[in-house]
Design a protein around this motif. Structure first.
Motif, mmCIF file in Angstrom:
data_model
loop_
_atom_site.group_PDB
_atom_site.id
_atom_site.type_symbol
_atom_site.label_atom_id
_atom_site.label_comp_id
_atom_site.label_asym_id
_atom_site.label_seq_id
_atom_site.Cartn_x
_atom_site.Cartn_y
_atom_site.Cartn_z
ATOM 1 N N UNK A 63 14.117 4.025 11.489
ATOM 2 C CA UNK A 63 13.632 4.975 10.486
ATOM 3 C C UNK A 63 14.803 5.720 9.864
ATOM 4 N N UNK A 64 15.019 5.512 8.590
ATOM 5 C CA UNK A 64 16.043 6.266 7.882
ATOM 6 C C UNK A 64 15.562 7.656 7.532
ATOM 7 N N UNK A 65 16.488 8.475 7.051
ATOM 8 C CA UNK A 65 16.140 9.826 6.616
ATOM 9 C C UNK A 65 17.222 10.314 5.666
ATOM 10 N N UNK A 66 16.962 11.448 5.038
ATOM 11 C CA UNK A 66 17.905 12.052 4.096
ATOM 12 C C UNK A 66 18.184 11.079 2.941
ATOM 13 N N UNK A 67 19.450 10.898 2.578
ATOM 14 C CA UNK A 67 19.777 10.022 1.449
ATOM 15 C C UNK A 67 19.945 8.556 1.857
ATOM 16 N N UNK A 78 5.991 -0.328 -0.015
ATOM 17 C CA UNK A 78 5.550 -0.136 -1.392
ATOM 18 C C UNK A 78 6.671 0.356 -2.279
ATOM 19 N N UNK A 79 6.448 0.288 -3.573
ATOM 20 C CA UNK A 79 7.462 0.682 -4.539
ATOM 21 C C UNK A 79 7.402 2.184 -4.816
ATOM 22 N N UNK A 124 9.516 7.206 9.057
ATOM 23 C CA UNK A 124 8.552 7.284 10.156
ATOM 24 C C UNK A 124 7.161 6.793 9.757
ATOM 25 N N UNK A 125 6.678 7.202 8.602
ATOM 26 C CA UNK A 125 5.347 6.772 8.166
ATOM 27 C C UNK A 125 5.305 5.253 7.947
ATOM 28 N N UNK A 126 6.282 4.658 7.233
ATOM 29 C CA UNK A 126 6.291 3.194 7.138
ATOM 30 C C UNK A 126 6.384 2.504 8.501
ATOM 31 N N UNK A 127 7.183 3.037 9.395
ATOM 32 C CA UNK A 127 7.319 2.417 10.720
ATOM 33 C C UNK A 127 6.001 2.429 11.470
#
Length: 238
Positions: free
Chosen positions: A105-109, A127-128, A135-138
Motif C-alpha cells: 500500500x503506497x501513501x503520500x506522493x 480504477x482510473x 489500503x482501500x484498493x488492497x
C-alpha cells in the motif's frame, strides 16, 4: 504492507472474511512498514528528489518489511497503484492461484521507484481515479480473492453465478414481499419452475450486460445453444 495496519484489521476482521480468518481458511496479515524503519523515529518517508510537493515513501523500510515477509523465499508482490493494470475477476483468480502474495500500500506522493524495480512483480489499479492511499484498493483485492477460497462462501455457486465471473453482469435479485410499493416480483420467480427461472436469469444477465456494459457484451462468447438463441433474440430488430 501498510503504514496504517489498523485500517486493514478494522475491515478484514469483520463479516465473511473475518469469520474465514477465525476458521483458519484464509489469513490477511497487515504489517506496519514503520516497524522496519532503521532510525529511532520510525521514519518512512522523505521529500522527493527534484523538488515538488508532498513526501515519498522510503525504499529501505519497504525493502526490509518485504524481506521479512518473504522470509528467504520469493513471494508474488503487488503494488496498488493508479498506474497499474486494471483489476478484474481474471486477475483475482490468478492471485488465488498464487496461494500467497504480498500487497503493498503506497501513501503520500508515492513510493521510491527503486523499491518497485527491486521487489514488485506487478502493479494493479482498481480504477482510473486517485485515492489517498493503497489500503482501500488492497482490501478490495484481498476480499475478491479470499471469497473464492473453498469454504469461505457456502458453495462455489455463491461466486460463479455473480457479476463478471463469465464476463457478464449478474441478473436482478428479489426477496419478500412479493409486491413492494406497487412493484411486483417477476412472475417466473414465483413459478417454482427451475428451468424457466434459470433461463430468465440468463436472459436478464445478457440484457443487463448489453445495456450497462456494452464493452463486456461485445466480448461475450456464447457457451450453450441457449446462449446463442438468447443472443439472436437480443440482436433481432424490435
Amino acid at each position: 504492507m501498510t503504514l496504517f495496519p489498523e485500517m486493514i484489521d478494522a475491515v478484514m476482521r469483520q463479516s465473511i472474511i473475518g469469520r474465514a480468518q477465525d476458521k483458519g481458511l484464509v489469513e490477511v496479515r497487515a504489517t506496519n512498514i514503520r516497524d522496519f524503519a532503521p532510525d529511532k523515529h520510525h521514519k518512512a518517508d522523505d521529500a522527493p528528489y527534484g523538488g515538488g510537493r508532498g513526501q515519498v515513501m522510503l525504499a529501505e523500510p519497504l525493502y526490509l518489511c518485504h524481506q521479512a515477509l518473504c522470509a528467504g523465499a520469493p513471494v508474488h508482490t503487488v503494488f496498488l497503484s493508479a498506474q497499474g493494470r486494471p483489476f478484474d475477476q481474471d486477475k483475482a483468480r490468478a492471485l488465488l492461484a498464487k496461494g500467497r502474495f504480498i500487497l503493498v500500500c503506497g501513501h503520500y506522493e508515492g513510493v521510491d521507484q527503486r523499491f518497485i524495480d527491486q521487489c514488485v512483480d506487478e502493479e494493479i489499479s482498481i480504477g482510473d481515479f486517485v485515492l489517498t492511499g493503497g489500503e482501500i484498493p488492497a482490501m478490495a483485492v484481498a476480499d475478491a480473492v479470499c471469497r473464492m477460497v473453498p469454504g469461505v462462501l457456502p458453495d462455489e455457486d455463491a461466486f460463479t453465478a455473480e457479476s463478471h465471473w463469465e464476463g457478464l453482469l449478474e441478473h436482478p435479485q428479489y426477496t419478500r414481499p412479493e409486491n413492494w410499493r406497487g412493484r411486483a416480483v417477476p412472475e417466473v420467480l414465483l413459478s417454482g419452475h427451475h428451468a424457466k427461472i434459470e433461463a430468465w436469469r440468463r436472459e436478464m444477465s445478457l440484457r443487463r450486460t448489453k445495456a450497462d456494459r456494452p464493452d463486456l457484451y461485445a466480448r461475450f462468447t456464447p457457451r450453450t445453444a441457449q446462449d446463442e438463441m438468447l443472443l439472436r433474440k437480443l440482436e433481432a430488430p424490435d
